[in-house]
Design a protein around this motif. Structure first.
Motif, PDB file in Angstrom:
ATOM      1  N   ALA A 167       0.821  -1.217   0.000  1.00  0.00           N
ATOM      2  CA  ALA A 167       0.000   0.000   0.000  1.00  0.00           C
ATOM      3  C   ALA A 167       0.853   1.265   0.000  1.00  0.00           C
ATOM      4  O   ALA A 167       0.356   2.356  -0.302  1.00  0.00           O
ATOM      5  N   THR A 168       2.146   1.123   0.336  1.00  0.00           N
ATOM      6  CA  THR A 168       3.043   2.282   0.307  1.00  0.00           C
ATOM      7  C   THR A 168       3.554   2.561  -1.105  1.00  0.00           C
ATOM      8  O   THR A 168       4.164   3.598  -1.351  1.00  0.00           O
ATOM      9  N   HIS A 169       3.328   1.597  -2.014  1.00  0.00           N
ATOM     10  CA  HIS A 169       3.753   1.720  -3.411  1.00  0.00           C
ATOM     11  C   HIS A 169       5.249   1.986  -3.534  1.00  0.00           C
ATOM     12  O   HIS A 169       5.699   2.748  -4.384  1.00  0.00           O
ATOM     13  N   LEU A 224       3.903   0.751  10.946  1.00  0.00           N
ATOM     14  CA  LEU A 224       3.828   1.195   9.553  1.00  0.00           C
ATOM     15  C   LEU A 224       3.267   2.611   9.441  1.00  0.00           C
ATOM     16  O   LEU A 224       3.720   3.395   8.606  1.00  0.00           O
ATOM     17  N   ASN A 225       2.296   2.932  10.265  1.00  0.00           N
ATOM     18  CA  ASN A 225       1.760   4.297  10.239  1.00  0.00           C
ATOM     19  C   ASN A 225       2.798   5.316  10.694  1.00  0.00           C
ATOM     20  O   ASN A 225       2.841   6.438  10.176  1.00  0.00           O
ATOM     21  N   LEU A 226       3.628   4.929  11.640  1.00  0.00           N
ATOM     22  CA  LEU A 226       4.701   5.833  12.079  1.00  0.00           C
ATOM     23  C   LEU A 226       5.789   5.946  11.009  1.00  0.00           C
ATOM     24  O   LEU A 226       6.290   7.038  10.732  1.00  0.00           O
ATOM     25  N   MET A 227       6.149   4.827  10.400  1.00  0.00           N
ATOM     26  CA  MET A 227       7.202   4.816   9.374  1.00  0.00           C
ATOM     27  C   MET A 227       6.799   5.613   8.135  1.00  0.00           C
ATOM     28  O   MET A 227       7.629   6.283   7.522  1.00  0.00           O
ATOM     29  N   PHE A 228       5.525   5.522   7.775  1.00  0.00           N
ATOM     30  CA  PHE A 228       5.046   6.165   6.543  1.00  0.00           C
ATOM     31  C   PHE A 228       4.043   7.271   6.852  1.00  0.00           C
ATOM     32  O   PHE A 228       3.081   7.469   6.125  1.00  0.00           O
ATOM     33  N   MET A 229       4.300   7.988   7.943  1.00  0.00           N
ATOM     34  CA  MET A 229       3.374   9.030   8.381  1.00  0.00           C
ATOM     35  C   MET A 229       3.165  10.099   7.315  1.00  0.00           C
ATOM     36  O   MET A 229       2.073  10.651   7.170  1.00  0.00           O
ATOM     37  N   ASP A 230       4.214  10.390   6.530  1.00  0.00           N
ATOM     38  CA  ASP A 230       4.086  11.409   5.492  1.00  0.00           C
ATOM     39  C   ASP A 230       3.053  11.018   4.448  1.00  0.00           C
ATOM     40  O   ASP A 230       2.318  11.870   3.936  1.00  0.00           O
ATOM     41  N   LEU A 231       2.983   9.716   4.122  1.00  0.00           N
ATOM     42  CA  LEU A 231       1.981   9.241   3.171  1.00  0.00           C
ATOM     43  C   LEU A 231       0.603   9.130   3.819  1.00  0.00           C
ATOM     44  O   LEU A 231      -0.420   9.398   3.189  1.00  0.00           O
ATOM     45  N   VAL A 232       0.593   8.725   5.080  1.00  0.00           N
ATOM     46  CA  VAL A 232      -0.673   8.478   5.778  1.00  0.00           C
ATOM     47  C   VAL A 232      -1.486   9.750   5.955  1.00  0.00           C
ATOM     48  O   VAL A 232      -2.705   9.768   5.733  1.00  0.00           O
ATOM     49  N   ILE A 233      -0.836  10.835   6.348  1.00  0.00           N
ATOM     50  CA  ILE A 233      -1.583  12.052   6.694  1.00  0.00           C
ATOM     51  C   ILE A 233      -1.628  13.073   5.553  1.00  0.00           C
ATOM     52  O   ILE A 233      -2.289  14.102   5.679  1.00  0.00           O
TER      53      ILE A 233
END
Length: 417
Positions: free
Chosen positions: A39-41, A146-155
């Motif tokens: 999902a992070t592509h 994963l949400n912490l690692m990819f926070m820039d994509l998540v928010i």
């Protein structure tokens, strides 16, 4: 054979079953976490992820295939299940494209989910359910990391239609949803496990609100309310809880409007912008226009599609192979027949599990079945993920009289060992 020989054989059988179920649920966890990563592509990792997922899929097939027993006590379920599995094969063959790319896509994303009802045929003891909760805890930790690692994509709020805008949805679908099942059955678990589930649910509600993912927000808030109701009825401090709830509602009524006004254009900005925007009707109408009577009955097969141009990014064909309204997605592939077969097995199971049971696990199973069915409108839940597996596990609980009549004390004891 004397009784001592039978005991030896039974112990050998249960030990072998436990080993294979360990392989099964470990493979499920590996596959699910791998799906969340996609999902992070992060295209540079895709081949490695697919290699790991391929091993996990073979682990699932091996462990399930070597443990299923084609013996179902309930006559209605036995007949319906056989028809369902035969119809699933029909769906896979109907519209199949004999190409490498199509086969690869089907292998990694779709074909296993059509055979999840085989979970009904796996012999189960309480260790089977205990393994599920172990995996859910792993999912919860993975979801938070994963949400912490990819926070820039998540928010991030993406104005353009890019794949990365759905990263949070991928984390939620692949990892986040089952945590509510653990929370509903909190009486069987340690405070540590319940805290992980509670934190994950709060995080989902917070992020979904910020990103204006209305379906996820609605379902997650519903999960929280159901948990509160279960907690209230199982608590020995109902009067204290009622007082705390009244106080919370009072504080929310006084300070809630002020908090909303102060964050109207920041935290709630996306939600205000989308509001009641209708994003479903267009694709639903397009599918209805493209379908003929026979399509509604039997669907268009595993590669079913409908004419709906100018919706998806980088689309050049004008056709869509999925639809966000999941009950229509099932109809797209297998028609009303396939959807009907699912409901025929699920609804009686939910009724039995909730109304004719002596333990919380069975009642939660009934609730989960209903939630999954209701989610077929706002969300995609007919997926290759643990949430869909849990649905069929819960159906199995509904049809298992032994499981429904078990006491909470016996289940607690088994979960703690």
């Amino acid at each position: 054979m004397d009784s001592s020989g039978q005991i030896v054989m039974y112990r050998k059988f249960t030990a072998d079953l436990d080993k294979k179920m360990l392989i099964f649920w470990t493979s499920v966890a590996v596959y699910g976490i791998g799906s969340a990563f996609t999902a992070t592509h992060a295209t540079g990792m895709i081949k490695v992820i697919q290699l790991i997922q391929a091993m996990a899929i073979f682990g699932i097939i091996y462990s399930a295939g070597s443990t299923v027993q084609f013996a179902v006590k309930n006559y209605f379920l036995r007949i319906t299940l056989v028809i369902y599995l035969m119809y699933s094969i029909f769906i896979l063959l109907h519209g199949y494209e004999y190409t490498y790319e199509f086969t690869k896509r089907l292998f990694f994303s779709s074909f296993i989910k059509y055979f999840f009802p085989l979970l009904l045929l796996i012999p189960k003891n309480l260790k089977f359910y205990s393994r599920i909760f172990d995996i859910i805890v792993v999912y919860g930790i993975a979801f938070l990391l994963l949400n912490l690692m990819f926070m820039d994509l998540v928010i991030a709020h993406y104005e353009e239609n890019v794949a990365q805008k759905f990263t949070f949805e991928g984390f939620y679908k692949d990892l986040g949803v089952p945590l509510s099942f653990l929370l509903f059955t909190y009486i069987y678990h340690s405070k540590y496990r319940n805290m992980i589930a509670f934190v994950v649910l709060l995080a989902i509600i917070g992020i979904a609100t910020y990103k204006a993912r209305r379906a996820i927000m609605a379902l997650s808030v519903t999960h929280m309310l159901i948990f509160m109701v279960i907690f209230y009825f199982k608590s020995n401090y109902k009067l204290v809880m009622s007082g705390v709830l009244v106080l919370f509602i009072g504080v929310l009524a006084v300070y809630g409007p002020k908090f909303y006004q102060e964050n109207k254009y920041t935290y709630f900005g996306e939600l205000n912008e989308r509001g009641l925007e209708d994003t479903r009707t267009g694709v639903e109408v397009a599918m209805a226009r493209d379908f003929e009577a026979v399509d509604w009955v039997i669907g268009r097969g595993i590669n079913g599609r409908y004419w709906c141009p100018n919706i998806d990014m980088n689309d050049t064909s004008g056709y869509r192979y999925m639809i966000e309204t999941d009950y229509l997605n099932i109809i797209l592939k297998g028609g009303v027949i396939y959807l009907g077969l699912i409901l025929l097995m699920a609804i009686p199971a939910a009724f039995k599990a909730f109304f004719f049971s002596n333990n919380l696990l069975s009642k939660v199973a009934g609730i989960w079945i209903v939630l999954w069915i209701l989610s077929l409108y706002p969300l995609n839940v007919f997926n290759t993920d643990l949430n869909h597996m849990l649905f069929w596990v819960c159906v199995g609980i509904g049809y298992s009289r032994d499981m429904r009549k078990m006491s909470d004390e016996n289940i607690k004891e088994a979960m703690s060992t």
